[in-house]
Design an enzyme around this catalytic site. Structure first.
Site, PDB file in Angstrom:
ATOM      1  N   LYS A 173     -73.863 -29.579  30.262  1.00  0.00           N
ATOM      2  CA  LYS A 173     -73.190 -30.431  30.979  1.00  0.00           C
ATOM      3  C   LYS A 173     -71.898 -29.448  31.327  1.00  0.00           C
ATOM      4  CE  LYS A 173     -69.822 -32.974  30.987  1.00  0.00           C
ATOM      5  NZ  LYS A 173     -68.643 -32.562  31.733  1.00  0.00           N
ATOM      6  N   GLU A 249     -66.755 -25.139  18.996  1.00  0.00           N
ATOM      7  CA  GLU A 249     -65.680 -24.028  19.239  1.00  0.00           C
ATOM      8  C   GLU A 249     -64.479 -25.011  20.006  1.00  0.00           C
ATOM      9  OE1 GLU A 249     -65.919 -21.337  17.895  1.00  0.00           O
ATOM     10  OE2 GLU A 249     -67.879 -20.866  17.736  1.00  0.00           O
ATOM     11  N   CYS A 283     -59.030 -20.013  24.687  1.00  0.00           N
ATOM     12  CA  CYS A 283     -58.799 -20.662  23.370  1.00  0.00           C
ATOM     13  C   CYS A 283     -57.867 -19.608  22.579  1.00  0.00           C
ATOM     14  CB  CYS A 283     -60.131 -21.166  23.041  1.00  0.00           C
ATOM     15  SG  CYS A 283     -61.172 -19.821  22.946  1.00  0.00           S
ATOM     16  N   GLU A 385     -51.253 -27.588  20.775  1.00  0.00           N
ATOM     17  CA  GLU A 385     -51.779 -26.822  21.823  1.00  0.00           C
ATOM     18  C   GLU A 385     -51.349 -27.015  23.043  1.00  0.00           C
ATOM     19  OE1 GLU A 385     -56.063 -26.896  22.937  1.00  0.00           O
ATOM     20  OE2 GLU A 385     -56.397 -24.645  22.653  1.00  0.00           O
TER      21      GLU A 385
END
Ligand code: NAD
Length: 481
Positions: A173, A249, A283, A385
């Site tokens: 996906k 992750e 990331c 973040e």
């Protein structure tokens, strides 16, 4: 763009529009998978496992992965264009980072699986019985692969390659923001001779759409996911009733530690890359820069100069070094952090807003690269973040303080230590509570090394044999001799 289920390109009754973050123009219509389409994909994957694919040998699968890598290289330019159309990233970045790594991922896992042996033990009990024990590896089964939009093809192939190497069947996906390269990869898989049902793609969103239909489907045997920590948490809840394994992750709030003894030219070069590459949407990007006090002003001024030199523009323009954010929605999130930083007392060293790039790009998701001073670890912009081209510069006095500040976070993905002191380099790198510590570099990747995060940054490790651990289920066979 269509779904790819059991070797067939499938349209559904419902489509959504993918627009370009460069100027808001239409990239294409995407067929959203409903619950029935996701169910068909999971069934097709199961059927493939029950067929000849389930009995395929390691050399056969390694050869298949190499054929896929070759086909990726043959369709390199198509993939570069697709990746850049969806994300707005400069073509040269898609070329050197995203698509090059996609081919490398398939080759790396072909090598890894071909070289991997199995555990065996000779058991000798006090009563004289002897037995041979060996671990026979089976695939995990039907693996749900859910990936984000920042490095779409790189992250997708980083999971699909080891999954197929181990003999699994996957239902992928991709992010709703980046359907194009996954749609092309489906064509590549068919062209390379991947058996029907081994690789399936379902397009759509998360909650109430393909993502949720997939993670709640009773037919999946595990989920490998890259994305936000909050989404990881939602996926854990979705699979909890059936106790499926996950490999995650997740997000990061990565620190750079700059010591006064560092080679400052090299350091600023590395910092500029680590804060601004892919418009800060990696990331691994640095969002917190801790600088030892004697060189703080010099580093801040040099980094601000590098930010001012970035050239926003169309991806195909060779002078472009800075793309847009992925969407205007994401820009609103990033901009809210820019506003919050000021409310929290930041001094804006450079950037801080939305640039005026003329009428041509007015519909895009552009944002200025931004640096702040005057913030501390208690401020929200230093704790949460942002996933944009922004960092806070914070001074420190000594090594212990630098380590304490860098580790003062719920995330734990990566850190970069900049120093010329060899012993300090190892000492500090090892003290970082992260999955990956760089010394005097950033984003230099070894695909056989473990990759993953601590805390909110993830569960498990990927890379080389570490990936095989997730995608394989060893069965211990004990034979009395
Ligand atoms: P996201 O979590 O919003 O979405 C990722 C994927 O999950 C998308 O395909 C999305 O459709 C799907 N999804 C969303 N909600 C879902 C649900 N409830 N159930 C199932 N699927 C769902 O992340 P994003 O905004 O696409 O990507 C940015 C994030 O990814 C950042 O936090 C970044 O740090 C992280 N990231 C981590 C790594 C890493 O290796 N640690 C690498 C790249 C990106």
């Amino acid at each position: 763009m269509t779904n790819f289920v059991g070797g067939r390109f499938l349209e559904t009754g419902r489509t959504f529009t993918k627009t370009s973050p460069v100027d808001g123009s239409v990239v294409g219509q995407v067929h959203e998978a409903d619950a029935t389409t996701v169910d068909e994909a999971v069934r097709a994957a199961r059927a493939a496992l029950d067929g000849p694919w389930g009995r395929s040998s390691v050399p056969e699968r390694a050869a298949l992965l190499r054929r896929i890598a070759t086909r990726v290289e043959e369709r390199f330019d198509d993939l570069v264009r697709a990746e850049s159309a969806d994300t707005g990233k400069p073509l040269h970045l898609a070329r050197t980072l995203d698509v090059a790594r996609a081919a490398a991922n398939f080759r790396a896992f072909a090598d890894t699986v071909a070289a991997h042996g199995m555990d065996s033990f000779l058991t000798e009990l006090p009563d004289g019985r002897r037995a041979l024990n060996y671990a026979y590896d089976k695939p995990l089964g039907v693996v749900a692969v859910i990936v984000p939009w920042n490095l779409p093809l790189l992250l997708l192939t980083w999971k699909v390659a080891p999954a197929l190497a181990c003999g699994n069947a996957v239902v992928v996906k991709p992010s709703e923001e980046t359907p194009s390269s996954a749609a092309l990869l489906a064509e590549i898989m068919a062209e390379a001779g991947v058996p029907d049902g081994v690789f399936n793609v379902v397009h759509g969103f998360g909650p109430g759409s393909a993502g949720e239909f997939l993670t709640t489907h009773p037919g999946i045997d595990g989920v490998t996911f890259t994305g936000e920590s909050a989404t990881g948490s939602a996926i854990m809840r979705a699979v909890a009733p059936r106790v499926r394994p996950v490999s995650f992750e997740l997000g990061g709030k990565n620190a750079a530690l700059v010591f006064a003894d560092a080679d400052l030219e090299r350091t600023v070069d590395g910092l500029a890359r680590s804060v601004f590459t892919n418009t800060g949407q990696v990331c691994l990007c640095t969002e917190r820069v801790y600088v030892q006090r004697p060189v703080y002003d010099e580093v801040a001024a040099a980094l601000a100069k590098r930010a001012a030199e970035l050239r926003p523009g169309r991806p195909e323009d060779p002078d472009t070094t800075f793309g847009p954010l992925i969407s205007t929605g994401h820009r609103e999130k990033v901009r809210s952090y820019y506003d919050l930083a000021v409310r929290e007392g930041a001094r804006v060293l450079t950037g801080g807003g939305v640039p005026d790039l003329g009428e041509d790009l007015a519909g895009g998701a552009w944002i200025e690269p931004t640096l702040w001073t005057g913030l501390t670890n208690t401020d929200r912009v230093v704790r949460e973040e942002i996933f944009g081209p922004a960092a806070a510069l914070i001074p420190f006095d000594d090594e212990d303080e630098a380590v304490r500040l860098a580790n003062d976070t719920e995330y734990g993905l990566a850190a970069a230590v900049w120093t010329s002191d060899l012993e300090r380099a190892h000492r500090v790198a090892q003290r970082m509570r992260v999955g990956l510590s760089w010394v005097n570099t950033w984003f230099l990747r070894e695909l056989r090394a473990p990759f993953g995060g601590a805390g909110l940054s993830g569960i498990g490790r990927e890379g080389g044999t570490h990936s095989l651990h997730f995608y394989r289920q060893p069965t211990n066979v004990c034979v009395q001799l």
